[in-house]
Design a protein around this motif. Structure first.
Motif, short mmCIF file in Angstrom:
data_model
loop_
_atom_site.label_atom_id
_atom_site.label_comp_id
_atom_site.label_asym_id
_atom_site.label_seq_id
_atom_site.Cartn_x
_atom_site.Cartn_y
_atom_site.Cartn_z
N ASP B 108 0.82 -1.22 0.00
CA ASP B 108 0.00 0.00 0.00
C ASP B 108 0.86 1.27 0.00
OD1 ASP B 108 -2.24 -1.63 0.19
OD2 ASP B 108 -2.13 -1.66 2.38
N ILE B 109 2.17 1.10 0.16
CA ILE B 109 3.05 2.26 0.23
C ILE B 109 3.74 2.51 -1.09
CG2 ILE B 109 5.11 3.18 1.34
CD1 ILE B 109 4.55 1.56 3.76
N MET B 195 8.08 -1.61 7.34
CA MET B 195 7.22 -0.46 7.02
C MET B 195 8.00 0.85 7.19
SD MET B 195 4.27 -1.67 6.10
CE MET B 195 3.06 -0.37 6.30
N ALA B 199 9.13 3.79 4.42
CA ALA B 199 8.89 5.22 4.60
C ALA B 199 10.21 6.00 4.46
CB ALA B 199 8.26 5.48 5.96
#
Lengths: 613, 408
Positions: B108-109, B195, B199
């Motif tokens: 989703d990133i 995650m 980022a």
């Protein structure tokens, strides 16, 4: 009820904490702590992982429905990085392995050749790792307590989970205490037999003298099914006295669910998956829950009217079952039209709701109020549980409520929740090791021996055999303390003192033994035992307590007291003759305040009286 | 008997069905249908011919092409590890796709391009693999990736991060990530580390960094410079610490907000370049009391040696002669400190001065492992010994500072 007729099959799983020096996979003590003693805390997320076969366990999947759950853990100066899931486990504690295998031998089981530690997926937060380490150590035994005996399928050695303080907050002191899990075959045919087997196994485990005692240290899970129903596992029955009632209520629940199934089929009922957003309908409602909700969703269960509200066991309805499923999404519960109008929802609103959803009188409408995301998740769960009603009883893990009814916890877990614990090497169990394990005497045998060979009163024999201080009783007797004195001190006296508010738990075995030995050595009278225990419980040493309360009395001192007592009452003595012995005993005893044994006083009085008369 | 074969175990008066797994210490390990594994004698087993377990079908990962492009380069390690039935221990056999499966939030990133130049446990890392890794990264940068995540075992992650720092000049973030608790457990730190790495890989950073748990909580990750980071604990999640500087920033979890220090190199400040020559004849030696001079002499013929000395940067006086012999023969000897914190200074005590006289170079505030990797790299780029010595004292990739900051 004819249990054979309904095809009752029941088995139990007993979880018993072991009283080992260290935990199962680290070297911390197996000591429970008060939360006020915590010296740190940390927060973690958990998520379901695949088994090595590539599947995710259905029970774990259900736990994952509650999103973004962060768990908080309290740590102590008696816990370490292993409990924190910050260090690989130590090798399995050999003391615990030996104890579990001893229990296996007592139940006539066969050990596995090699013990392999597994990870059993548990992501409700009660294990920091997200799994409980467990290992199958022995198979296939038998115990004799019910007609035909009961089979013991397996004994597993596991680690205890962390204690839930409240909500998503856990305390790490309990995590890792060794736990023996004993699983019986489904050989019990009546609720009473379930209770008998549970009691027998409890007795057998306590016979080792090396299991934890007290509330929460032994827990029973009950597996029940009836013909046409399904296997249901009820967890956490802590009170043995409720176990038969739990069985009776589960039979009732399964029978009612089967009745509902038949009724639904007869009515040609069905589940409509059309979801209605009814938030607007309730914008001026008198129900506080509905009024504050961001989103209210409704579904129709066609032909379910009256069945959702039907009681299936005391305090529980089909609606409660659906509500339990819905709660997995984080919602507080649900409303159904079988129970409305109520809870601030007016009759007019119910009519509007039925109209809006095109519900027929024979349909039941279910409402869920929460955020849209949660409400949608909950509706999915409700529809799933409603579909299950057509097949009767779902296979489930349930938890016991007060009084003996149960609520839904999660689906029965499958083999997919097991994953090898890669950080612990397997343990080989050799034939020599197994042969050398000694079987301890059963408490029931001890009870008999205490009465028959030691001459204890049968009731006292039983009480001391089951007592926590029983090992001390046997040590005391072996060191020369008379069985009667030891049994009375360790059972009756301690119990009376406890009733008087004395902190008897803090009394060490060594101190109690020293006091009893002092009595046997005539350094203190047995009458002084309660006062001595009282003093020691307040922090006195045994020696100083004896010095203060029951300093040894010389023969001269005693005879002086006896003479004085007689002389003061010489007229009475002359008049009564030897009959004065009884009344004078009391006076002298009081004077000596337990410093001299009653028998000795009686002798001295007799001699003195003879001289005077 | 083969792994996965269905078996019937006749033991202890019962018949148990299961799956044959492997052999351990002369016993057959079977997985019972209850999920438990046990070890039994082979003679208790019979193969059930007809029953074949269905092999689990690998799920396909759907990716969103509209999201920014990131590259995952997998070298193995705990972030992507699974049980090996040969030894029963955890091993790395995953492909980069498996990381997307293990950390579903990643898709989703970003849109991921995956490469697997190696699947090793990081203790088996070699300079040869560093070269392959550096080239793979360089190619990805040239193909227009927004950032790179290198998944790596934690044992030698700091060495590799330093190696890539020197070998690849980068306009985009190159983030090393791993996990201290294996990916096959529900409590694994791989999800949060993965995650937060994604980022960081999309952030404004323009250097090589290690992104791992900053505390024992699942609350935020620290961004450590690849030439300043060290694994300081054998097992804790927050094992990685920045040494002699503050971390470059943090990534909050689960918000994934990235906060970077003003001093970091920004995205786009440097152009992509590859310098993948390494001189492999370089050693790293931990000095200890009573060390015999022969231990140092054993490195004769090496092009370089880094010594982790005591305190300000010392060996015993007895070893100085051996050091002198090395430098005279052309070995570049760099002195660092076992203290890890602080700067080497060989001008305070006689022994230090004698070491300087014997030809050592002060490694300033460089970590011993970083000095070791840097020396391999510098010797790979430059043949002139005097220039090598000068480069070792020059800050090239943030590995050393002119000043030692206070308050750390």
């Amino acid at each position: 009820m004819d249990y054979e007729d309904i095809g009752l099959m029941a088995g139990i799983e007993i979880h018993q904490q072991l009283d080992t020096k260290e935990k199962l996979f680290c070297r911390c003590p197996t000591k429970l702590r008060d939360v006020s003693e915590k010296n740190g805390e940390f927060k973690r997320y958990l998520r379901a992982t695949e088994s090595e076969m590539g599947e995710i366990d259905r029970a774990a999947k259900e736990e994952m429905k509650k999103q973004d759950r962060i768990y908080t853990y309290y740590e102590y100066d008696t816990t370490c990085l292993v409990e924190n899931d910050e260090e690989p486990p130590a090798p399995m504690n050999p003391e615990a392995v030996e104890l579990a295998l001893t229990m296996a031998k007592m139940m006539d089981m066969s050990p596995v050749g090699q013990v392999h530690v597994m990870r059993k997926l548990v992501i409700d937060g009660s294990n920091t790792s997200g799994f409980q380490r467990t290992s199958l150590v022995a198979l296939n035994g038998r115990i004799p307590c019910i007609p035909g005996g009961a089979g013991i399928e397996s004994i597993c050695l596991e680690e205890e989970a962390a204690q839930r303080v409240e909500g998503d907050l856990f305390s790490l002191d309990r995590l890792g205490i060794p736990l023996a899990e004993i699983t019986t075959a489904p050989d019990m045919k009546t609720p009473e037999q379930v209770k008998e087997v549970a009691a027998y196994i409890g007795m057998l485990l306590r016979s080792t003298g090396r299991v934890k005692r007290g509330i929460g240290t032994i827990r029973q899970d009950v597996n029940i099914s009836i013909r046409g129903g399904a296997r249901v596992e009820i967890k956490g029955v802590q009170d043995l006295n409720l176990i038969d009632e739990v069985v009776r209520r589960e039979i009732l629940r399964q029978q009612n669910l089967l009745f509902i199934r038949d009724e639904l089929i007869k009515r040609e009922a069905s589940v409509s998956d059309e979801i209605f957003d009814v938030t607007e309908l309730f914008k001026d409602t008198g129900s506080a829950i509905l009024k504050k909700a961001k989103s209210i969703l409704a579904v129709r269960l066609l032909g379910f009217n009256g069945l959702v509200g039907k009681e299936i066991q005391p305090g529980r309805r089909l609606g409660s079952e659906m509500s339990d499923y819905a709660k997995k999404c984080g919602v507080g519960g649900l409303f159904h039209t079988d129970e409305l109008p109520a809870y601030g929802v007016s009759e007019e609103e119910v009519i509007k709701l039925r109209g809006f959803t095109n519900a027929n009188p024979g349909d039941c409408v279910i409402l869920v109020a929460d955020t849209k995301k949660r409400a949608q998740c909950a509706i999915g769960q409700i529809l799933m549980r409603a579909e299950m009603a057509f097949s009767g009883v779902p296979e489930e893990t349930r938890k016991m409520l007060e009084e003996g009814s149960t609520s839904y916890m999660r689906p029965l877990p499958g083999a997919a929740r097991m994953y090898p614990e890669t950080d612990v090497l397997p343990v080989d169990i050799t034939d020599e090791y197994w042969e050398e394990l000694r079987i301890p005497e059963l408490i029931t045998e001890k009870e008999k021996r205490f009465a028959e060979e030691m001459g204890l009163d049968p009731a006292l024999a039983k009480n001391i055999a089951y007592s926590v201080r029983r090992p001390l009783f046997e040590i005391a007797v072996s060191k020369g303390v008379k069985p009667n004195l030891a049994a009375r001190t360790l059972y009756s006296t301690l119990r009376e003192l406890k009733r008087d508010g004395v902190d008897t738990v803090s009394l060490s075995d060594a101190d109690i033994l020293e006091i009893m030995l002092a009595v046997e050595a005539e350094k203190a009278a047995k009458e002084a035992v309660p006062d001595l225990l009282r003093a020691v419980s307040k922090g006195d040493s045994v020696a100083s307590a004896i010095e203060k309360i029951a300093p040894s009395v010389s023969e001269e001192e005693l005879s002086e007291v006896v003479s004085a007592v007689i002389n003061e009452r010489i007229d009475f003595v002359k008049e009564q003759g030897m009959r004065a012995l009884g009344p004078l005993m009391g006076v002298v005893m009081k004077e000596m305040r337990g410093r001299v044994d009653g028998k000795v006083i009686s002798e001295a009085l007799k001699n003195e009286l003879k001289k005077v008369l | 008997m083969e792994t996965g074969e269905r078996v019937l175990c006749k033991y202890a008066g019962t018949q148990l069905k299961g799956t044959y797994i492997t052999e351990r210490n002369g016993k057959a390990v079977i997985k019972l249908d209850s999920g438990y594994n046990i070890g039994v004698l082979h003679s208790t087993l019979e193969v059930i011919p007809k029953e074949k377990p269905a092999a689990p079908s690998p799920k396909k990962i759907e990716q969103n092409e509209k999201l920014p492009k990131l590259s995952i380069i997998s070298t193995g390690g705990t972030i992507a590890s699974k049980i090996d039935y040969r030894t029963g221990a955890v091993t790395s056999q995953f492909e980069a796709d498996d990381i997307l499966r293990a950390i579903p939030g990643l898709k989703d990133i970003a849109h991921f391009n995956a490469h697997v130049p190696a699947t090793i446990l990081s203790e088996n890392m070699t300079p040869a693999i560093w070269k392959t890794l550096a080239r793979t990264i360089f190619d990805e940068i040239n193909s227009g990736t927004e950032g790179i995540i290198v998944t790596h075992g934690t044992d030698t992650m700091a060495y590799s991060a330093a190696a890539v720092s020197f070998m690849v000049q980068t306009p985009v973030p190159i983030i090393f990530a791993g996990s201290q608790r294996s990916a096959d457990r529900p409590s694994s730190d791989n999800v949060m580390n993965g995650m937060c790495s994604a980022a960081a890989a999309l952030s404004d950073l323009g250097e090589v960094a290690v992104v791992m748990h900053a505390t024992t909580n699942d609350d935020y990750c620290a961004v450590h410079r690849g030439t300043r980071v060290r694994k300081m604990h054998t097992s804790r999640r927050d094992a990685f610490k920045s040494m002699n500087i503050k971390p470059l920033g943090i990534v909050d979890y689960p918000s994934l907000d990235v906060k970077l220090e003003d001093s970091v190199v920004r995205r786009g400040e440097n152009k992509a370049a590859l310098f993948d020559n390494l001189e492999e004849n370089v050693g790293l030696l931990y000095f200890y009391p009573g060390m015999k001079p022969e231990v140092i002499s054993a490195f004769s013929g090496y092009k370089g040696l880094v010594i982790a000395g005591t305190g300000l940067g010392h060996t015993s006086s007895a070893c100085i002669g051996a050091v002198r012999d090395l430098t005279k023969a052309g070995t570049v000897v760099v002195m660092t400190s076992q203290c890890l914190n602080g700067r080497v200074c060989d001008r305070v005590y006689d022994t230090g001065r004698d070491l300087l006289d014997a030809g050592i170079i002060e490694g300033e505030d460089m970590l011993p492992e970083v000095a070791f990797v840097k020396l391999m790299w510098v010797l790979g780029q430059e043949k002139d010994t005097e220039k090598v010595k000068a480069l070792m004292k020059t800050d090239l990739r943030g590995e050393t500072g002119r000043c030692t900051p206070h308050g750390l």
